[in-house]
Design an enzyme around this catalytic site. Structure first.
Site, PDB file in Angstrom:
ATOM      1  N   SER A 129      -5.140  -3.211   1.311  1.00  0.00           N
ATOM      2  CA  SER A 129      -5.185  -2.150   0.309  1.00  0.00           C
ATOM      3  C   SER A 129      -5.793  -0.849   0.842  1.00  0.00           C
ATOM      4  O   SER A 129      -5.687   0.187   0.204  1.00  0.00           O
ATOM      5  CB  SER A 129      -5.970  -2.591  -0.934  1.00  0.00           C
ATOM      6  OG  SER A 129      -7.346  -2.559  -0.693  1.00  0.00           O
ATOM      7  N   LYS A 167     -13.561  -0.069  -0.852  1.00  0.00           N
ATOM      8  CA  LYS A 167     -12.699   0.905  -1.527  1.00  0.00           C
ATOM      9  C   LYS A 167     -13.296   2.305  -1.420  1.00  0.00           C
ATOM     10  O   LYS A 167     -14.458   2.481  -1.074  1.00  0.00           O
ATOM     11  CB  LYS A 167     -12.537   0.541  -3.014  1.00  0.00           C
ATOM     12  CG  LYS A 167     -11.779  -0.756  -3.278  1.00  0.00           C
ATOM     13  CD  LYS A 167     -10.318  -0.645  -2.909  1.00  0.00           C
ATOM     14  CE  LYS A 167      -9.551  -1.928  -3.240  1.00  0.00           C
ATOM     15  NZ  LYS A 167      -9.915  -3.033  -2.357  1.00  0.00           N
TER      16      LYS A 167
END
Length: 208
Positions: A129, A167
């Site tokens: 991701s 993230k």
């Protein structure tokens, strides 16, 4: 720092405890490691015990247990030699869906210019991701221990006290957004009290 054989055996013991709720027998460990004698297993077990990754429960059969190391914040210790610095390798981190924080897997040697001042640790990336930020599945990221990070930084975020993910950080009022770098994944938004920043990305190592 664990040797490759110690690391391999530690993972086997951990898997057995998770799946079977009992440590493997010495015969099972010998077969798994491809060794000819149980004395070699005894040496590996003694090494893991001396490095405080496992402990033996005496007077019990198949009695090995892992020394608890699930809290990332408990494994910050930096030691250095002339050319390289050893920092803790604290398991895997999801660059996809969050996964539970896992145990320390020993130390890893890194160039000192990747760390600098402060407490640092390394994590193995699992998932894609953060692909568009140049962070790939299997990479090792170097993290500086902080509890605050600037807007837009790539951080290690602990969610609800048990899930950890890598993230990009954005703050929206009283909410925190954890943004992936891959359009196949969605940004996740949490109230600020659900997210604890445990570090900021400062470096990356990759094997080819």
């Amino acid at each position: 720092m664990l040797t490759p054989q110690q690391h391999k055996l530690l993972q086997f013991i951990e898997k057995s405890l998770q799946e079977k709720k009992v440590s493997p027998s010495f015969e099972e460990m010998k077969e798994f490691m491809g060794l000819k004698s149980k004395s070699s297993i005894h040496r590996l077990i003694s090494g893991l015990e001396s490095k405080h990754f496992i402990r033996r429960l005496h007077n019990q059969a198949r009695a090995l247990e892992l020394v608890p190391r699930s809290d990332i914040s408990s494994c910050f210790l930096s030691i250095s030699n002339d050319n390289m610095k050893a920092i803790p390798l604290c398991g895997k981190i999801a660059a996809g869906l969050p996964i539970e924080a896992i145990q320390t897997a020993g130390n890893i040697l890194v160039p000192p210019q990747l760390t600098g001042i402060g407490e640092h640790y390394a994590l193995m990336v699992e998932g894609d991701s953060m692909r568009d930020a140049g962070i790939m599945d299997g990479d090792t990221v170097i993290i500086k221990r902080v509890d605050r990070a600037p807007e837009g930084a790539i951080v290690v975020a602990l969610i609800d006290g048990y899930e950890v993910t890598l993230k990009r950080l954005h703050t929206w009022g009283t909410s925190i957004a954890l943004e992936p770098a891959n359009p196949a994944y969605q940004t996740r938004i949490f109230s600020a009290d659900r997210v604890e920043i445990q570090g900021v990305l400062v470096g990356l190592m990759r094997q080819y």
